[in-house]
Design a protein around this motif. Structure first.
Motif, PDB file in Angstrom:
ATOM      1  N   SER A  16      43.398  46.295  37.900  1.00  0.00           N
ATOM      2  CA  SER A  16      42.647  46.674  39.095  1.00  0.00           C
ATOM      3  C   SER A  16      42.233  45.379  39.775  1.00  0.00           C
ATOM      4  CB  SER A  16      41.422  47.508  38.738  1.00  0.00           C
ATOM      5  OG  SER A  16      40.431  46.692  38.122  1.00  0.00           O
ATOM      6  N   ALA A  17      41.816  45.480  41.013  1.00  0.00           N
ATOM      7  CA  ALA A  17      41.355  44.293  41.744  1.00  0.00           C
ATOM      8  C   ALA A  17      40.163  43.659  41.029  1.00  0.00           C
ATOM      9  CB  ALA A  17      41.014  44.657  43.188  1.00  0.00           C
ATOM     10  N   ALA A  18      39.249  44.485  40.534  1.00  0.00           N
ATOM     11  CA  ALA A  18      38.067  43.961  39.846  1.00  0.00           C
ATOM     12  C   ALA A  18      38.467  43.253  38.551  1.00  0.00           C
ATOM     13  CB  ALA A  18      37.081  45.090  39.553  1.00  0.00           C
ATOM     14  N   ARG A  19      39.386  43.857  37.794  1.00  0.00           N
ATOM     15  CA  ARG A  19      39.850  43.236  36.550  1.00  0.00           C
ATOM     16  C   ARG A  19      40.523  41.900  36.842  1.00  0.00           C
ATOM     17  NH1 ARG A  19      44.052  41.973  33.492  1.00  0.00           N
ATOM     18  NH2 ARG A  19      43.949  42.296  31.244  1.00  0.00           N
ATOM     19  N   ASP A  20      41.404  41.896  37.822  1.00  0.00           N
ATOM     20  CA  ASP A  20      42.123  40.672  38.170  1.00  0.00           C
ATOM     21  C   ASP A  20      41.155  39.575  38.616  1.00  0.00           C
ATOM     22  OD1 ASP A  20      44.412  42.092  37.568  1.00  0.00           O
ATOM     23  OD2 ASP A  20      44.982  42.406  39.663  1.00  0.00           O
ATOM     24  N   ARG A  21      40.185  39.937  39.433  1.00  0.00           N
ATOM     25  CA  ARG A  21      39.184  38.963  39.902  1.00  0.00           C
ATOM     26  C   ARG A  21      38.354  38.440  38.732  1.00  0.00           C
ATOM     27  NH1 ARG A  21      37.259  42.018  43.463  1.00  0.00           N
ATOM     28  NH2 ARG A  21      35.412  42.762  42.373  1.00  0.00           N
ATOM     29  N   LEU A  22      37.935  39.334  37.863  1.00  0.00           N
ATOM     30  CA  LEU A  22      37.152  38.944  36.692  1.00  0.00           C
ATOM     31  C   LEU A  22      37.935  37.978  35.813  1.00  0.00           C
ATOM     32  CD1 LEU A  22      34.608  39.332  34.960  1.00  0.00           C
ATOM     33  CD2 LEU A  22      35.682  41.363  33.997  1.00  0.00           C
ATOM     34  N   LEU A  23      39.184  38.287  35.566  1.00  0.00           N
ATOM     35  CA  LEU A  23      40.016  37.419  34.732  1.00  0.00           C
ATOM     36  C   LEU A  23      40.261  36.077  35.414  1.00  0.00           C
ATOM     37  CD1 LEU A  23      41.607  36.906  32.175  1.00  0.00           C
ATOM     38  CD2 LEU A  23      43.524  38.165  33.188  1.00  0.00           C
ATOM     39  N   ARG A  24      40.518  36.082  36.705  1.00  0.00           N
ATOM     40  CA  ARG A  24      40.749  34.835  37.450  1.00  0.00           C
ATOM     41  C   ARG A  24      39.502  33.942  37.413  1.00  0.00           C
ATOM     42  NH1 ARG A  24      41.548  36.915  42.028  1.00  0.00           N
ATOM     43  NH2 ARG A  24      39.547  36.398  42.920  1.00  0.00           N
ATOM     44  N   VAL A  25      38.343  34.515  37.665  1.00  0.00           N
ATOM     45  CA  VAL A  25      37.089  33.741  37.649  1.00  0.00           C
ATOM     46  C   VAL A  25      36.803  33.224  36.248  1.00  0.00           C
ATOM     47  CG1 VAL A  25      34.577  33.941  37.896  1.00  0.00           C
ATOM     48  CG2 VAL A  25      36.078  34.837  39.691  1.00  0.00           C
TER      49      VAL A  25
ATOM     50  N   GLU B  77      29.820  35.567  39.417  1.00  0.00           N
ATOM     51  CA  GLU B  77      30.812  34.897  40.258  1.00  0.00           C
ATOM     52  C   GLU B  77      31.999  35.797  40.590  1.00  0.00           C
ATOM     53  OE1 GLU B  77      31.837  30.843  39.505  1.00  0.00           O
ATOM     54  OE2 GLU B  77      29.792  30.349  38.852  1.00  0.00           O
ATOM     55  N   ALA B  78      32.297  36.733  39.706  1.00  0.00           N
ATOM     56  CA  ALA B  78      33.395  37.668  39.973  1.00  0.00           C
ATOM     57  C   ALA B  78      32.940  38.850  40.821  1.00  0.00           C
ATOM     58  CB  ALA B  78      33.995  38.165  38.659  1.00  0.00           C
ATOM     59  N   GLY B  79      31.627  39.054  40.890  1.00  0.00           N
ATOM     60  CA  GLY B  79      31.098  40.167  41.669  1.00  0.00           C
ATOM     61  C   GLY B  79      31.402  41.519  41.048  1.00  0.00           C
ATOM     62  N   VAL B  80      31.328  41.578  39.709  1.00  0.00           N
ATOM     63  CA  VAL B  80      31.560  42.847  39.017  1.00  0.00           C
ATOM     64  C   VAL B  80      30.386  43.144  38.091  1.00  0.00           C
ATOM     65  CG1 VAL B  80      34.078  42.607  39.102  1.00  0.00           C
ATOM     66  CG2 VAL B  80      32.840  41.834  37.093  1.00  0.00           C
ATOM     67  N   THR B  81      30.259  44.399  37.742  1.00  0.00           N
ATOM     68  CA  THR B  81      29.183  44.807  36.846  1.00  0.00           C
ATOM     69  C   THR B  81      29.623  44.649  35.389  1.00  0.00           C
ATOM     70  OG1 THR B  81      29.934  47.096  36.727  1.00  0.00           O
ATOM     71  CG2 THR B  81      28.397  46.520  38.540  1.00  0.00           C
ATOM     72  N   ARG B  82      28.645  44.675  34.517  1.00  0.00           N
ATOM     73  CA  ARG B  82      28.925  44.620  33.081  1.00  0.00           C
ATOM     74  C   ARG B  82      29.765  45.835  32.665  1.00  0.00           C
ATOM     75  NH1 ARG B  82      26.741  41.362  29.205  1.00  0.00           N
ATOM     76  NH2 ARG B  82      25.327  40.476  30.738  1.00  0.00           N
ATOM     77  N   ALA B  83      29.470  46.992  33.232  1.00  0.00           N
ATOM     78  CA  ALA B  83      30.231  48.200  32.902  1.00  0.00           C
ATOM     79  C   ALA B  83      31.705  48.030  33.290  1.00  0.00           C
ATOM     80  CB  ALA B  83      29.623  49.412  33.609  1.00  0.00           C
ATOM     81  N   THR B  84      31.951  47.420  34.428  1.00  0.00           N
ATOM     82  CA  THR B  84      33.332  47.173  34.857  1.00  0.00           C
ATOM     83  C   THR B  84      34.032  46.232  33.882  1.00  0.00           C
ATOM     84  OG1 THR B  84      32.801  47.549  37.177  1.00  0.00           O
ATOM     85  CG2 THR B  84      34.783  46.258  36.723  1.00  0.00           C
ATOM     86  N   MET B  85      33.310  45.193  33.468  1.00  0.00           N
ATOM     87  CA  MET B  85      33.898  44.249  32.519  1.00  0.00           C
ATOM     88  C   MET B  85      34.273  44.964  31.219  1.00  0.00           C
ATOM     89  SD  MET B  85      33.747  41.932  29.766  1.00  0.00           S
ATOM     90  CE  MET B  85      32.100  42.190  29.181  1.00  0.00           C
ATOM     91  N   TYR B  86      33.359  45.776  30.692  1.00  0.00           N
ATOM     92  CA  TYR B  86      33.637  46.467  29.429  1.00  0.00           C
ATOM     93  C   TYR B  86      34.699  47.562  29.576  1.00  0.00           C
ATOM     94  CZ  TYR B  86      30.068  43.937  26.903  1.00  0.00           C
ATOM     95  OH  TYR B  86      29.352  42.935  26.304  1.00  0.00           O
TER      96      TYR B  86
END
Length: 188
Positions: A9-18, A39-48
């Protein structure tokens, strides 16, 4: 060994890139999860939803590094007409990596230094990557008719390790040139 692939997902990709940028530039243990999330602009729930905690994110970061290096080798292999040409392509590719992509050392060596337990998932991934790298070099040297492919591969791994660290400490241009010269002498 690698964490199970998760749906992209866009959020996953951004999180991994950051996370990858921060881990590589500043170190894994010095970067807190809160900073990565902010810095990735995602929530903890999104990360998990995408990663099994910080270690899962570290494994994904190293998995991406491994995939990128494997792709570079595959690209080099497809562009070389003969095995001897492939040796030149690989030496040049490693030298370019030292000067363009990994200017702060080897991400695998850096991660291994932060995870001293050889049985940890991170160290197992590092070991798997290094085994692949050494085996791939040995296969290229066999195809090129090298006298002692295993010794040549071990020497190239050692030279690459030293060059990645030396590039960070001594400057990439000096180190790149020294790596290319030394690798060619070792393989002559």
């Amino acid at each position: 060994m690698h964490s199970s692939p998760k749906k992209s997902s866009a959020a996953r990709d951004r999180l991994l890139r950051v996370a990858s940028g921060l881990f590589y530039r500043e170190g894994i243990h010095t970067i807190g999860l809160d900073r990565v999330l902010a810095e990735a602009g995602v929530t903890r729930a999104t990360m998990y939803r995408h990663f099994a905690g910080k270690e899962g994110l570290v494994l994904a970061y190293l998995g991406e590094e491994d995939a990128a290096l494997r792709a570079l080798f595959a690209e080099g292999a497809s562009s070389a007409a003969e095995a001897a040409d492939l040796l030149d392509v690989l030496i040049g590719g490693i030298a370019d990596d030292i000067s363009q992509h990994h200017t702060r050392g080897c991400p695998f060596i850096n991660a291994a230094a932060e995870y001293p337990n050889a049985t940890s998932p991170v160290r197992k991934l590092v070991a798997s990557h290094r085994d692949w790298f050494r085996d791939t070099l040995e296969q290229v040297l066999v195809a090129a008719g090298a006298e002692d492919p295993a010794a040549g591969a071990a020497s190239l791994v050692l030279l690459r390790d030293a060059a990645l660290v030396g590039g960070y400490l001594d400057g990439v241009e000096q180190t790149k040139t020294a790596f290319e010269r030394t690798a060619r002498k070792v393989l002559a």
